[in-house]
Design a protein around this motif. Structure first.
Motif, short mmCIF file in Angstrom:
data_model
loop_
_atom_site.label_atom_id
_atom_site.label_comp_id
_atom_site.label_asym_id
_atom_site.label_seq_id
_atom_site.Cartn_x
_atom_site.Cartn_y
_atom_site.Cartn_z
N ASP A 191 74.80 23.12 54.50
CA ASP A 191 74.98 23.11 55.95
C ASP A 191 76.48 23.21 56.23
OD1 ASP A 191 74.60 22.89 58.66
OD2 ASP A 191 74.43 20.72 58.65
N THR A 192 76.91 24.38 56.69
CA THR A 192 78.35 24.64 56.87
C THR A 192 78.69 24.99 58.32
OG1 THR A 192 78.11 26.98 56.28
CG2 THR A 192 78.56 25.42 54.48
N ALA A 193 77.93 24.44 59.25
CA ALA A 193 78.16 24.70 60.68
C ALA A 193 78.15 26.19 60.97
CB ALA A 193 79.48 24.06 61.13
N GLY A 194 77.32 26.94 60.23
CA GLY A 194 77.17 28.36 60.46
C GLY A 194 78.23 29.23 59.84
N ARG A 195 79.18 28.67 59.13
CA ARG A 195 80.27 29.49 58.59
C ARG A 195 79.84 30.31 57.38
NH1 ARG A 195 86.37 27.24 57.21
NH2 ARG A 195 87.20 29.17 56.31
N TRP A 196 78.99 29.75 56.53
CA TRP A 196 78.52 30.45 55.34
C TRP A 196 77.01 30.43 55.29
CZ3 TRP A 196 82.69 26.79 53.56
CH2 TRP A 196 83.94 27.41 53.56
#
Length: 277
Positions: A191-196
């Motif tokens: 879970d990368t806040a949508g970055r990856w």
């Protein structure tokens, strides 16, 4: 099947006097965390080769049943980009990893965002990873001078698990999932806040998740609804007959240990009973 919830690393100055009681000696921090969580991800091993004395100390500072995940070196993943890594793998496993004995959990390999999916490169690397501690000890025997105090033995043969965290959009490919499944390597649900990329496919006999921040990478905490969602996801994975490992890496504002304890409470029937609140 067991669920382990923990934190990525444990030595952070902002945690002192907040998560860690004021006045707690630094040498007592791991033990304090281990009384409240069932696992910790060792991330110092990502930045440099550690020493057997450190691994032995961490083993002794934690209670029975505690598990460590160990992060593989960035020299292998980021600098060599998984190619020509036989010597580097030998050095990594000779650095003391096997001194964790029965407390050795999965080995985490985190790829850089610049490394896309190449089936030949990824497959070759996964095939080189040792699958038992005996295999790892044999590999470690091939270390070089970069390991001045090698540890090349295992007290007992045990399975050795590996997890792979990817950070390039090209890994959204069924061929990658098939490749990881063929090698029994867990694809990390990151879970990368949508970055990856977020990949949730189950490719091994265990599941591995890393929670880097709900809204802002490494900073944001997880509110009760988000923690409820993750608890439900972990339960689904566990119901498939898998062990599950979850690590919080949102350490900047001392959220990681708080969130890890909160998720542990939601999964109290699945985590090791010795964990205290």
């Amino acid at each position: 099947m067991t669920v382990h919830v923990g934190i990525s690393g444990w030595r952070y100055a902002p945690w002192r006097g907040t998560f860690y009681p004021r006045g707690l000696p630094q040498r007592g921090e791991l033990g304090y965390a281990a009384d409240r969580l069932s696992s910790v991800e060792i991330n110092g091993s990502f930045y440099s080769l550690q020493r057997p004395a450190s691994f032995r100390s961490w083993y002794e500072e934690t209670p029975p049943g505690f598990l460590f995940a160990v992060k593989g070196g960035r020299f292998i993943t980021h600098m060599k980009k998984l190619a020509g890594v036989d010597g580097a793998l030998a050095n990594f496993f000779a650095s003391g990893v096997l001194a964790l004995r029965e407390k050795l959990g999965p080995v985490l390999w985190q790829l850089p965002p610049t490394l896309g999916f190449d089936a030949e490169r990824i497959g070759d690397f996964l095939a080189r990873l040792p699958r038992t501690t005996t295999d790892a000890a044999a590999l470690a025997a091939g270390h070089d001078h970069r390991v001045p105090d090698p540890w090349t033995q295992t007290d007992q043969e045990r399975p050795l698990r590996h997890a792979l965290e990817v950070r390039h959009a090209s890994f959204h490919d069924p061929a990658f999932v098939r490749l990881a499944s063929a090698h029994g390597v867990a694809v990390v649900a990151a879970d990368t806040a949508g970055r990856w990329p977020f990949l949730e496919e189950l490719t091994a006999d265990f599941a591995y998740a890393r929670l880097h921040g709900d809204e802002e990478l490494y900073v944001s905490g997880y509110d009760p609804p988000a923690l409820d969602m993750w608890a439900a996801r972990v339960r689904r994975w566990h119901e498939t007959g898998r062990d599950v490992y979850v690590y919080f890496d949102n350490d900047t504002k001392v959220r990681a240990p708080v969130d890890a304890i909160a998720l542990t409470e939601r999964l109290a029937d699945l985590v090791p009973a010795r964990v205290v609140a």
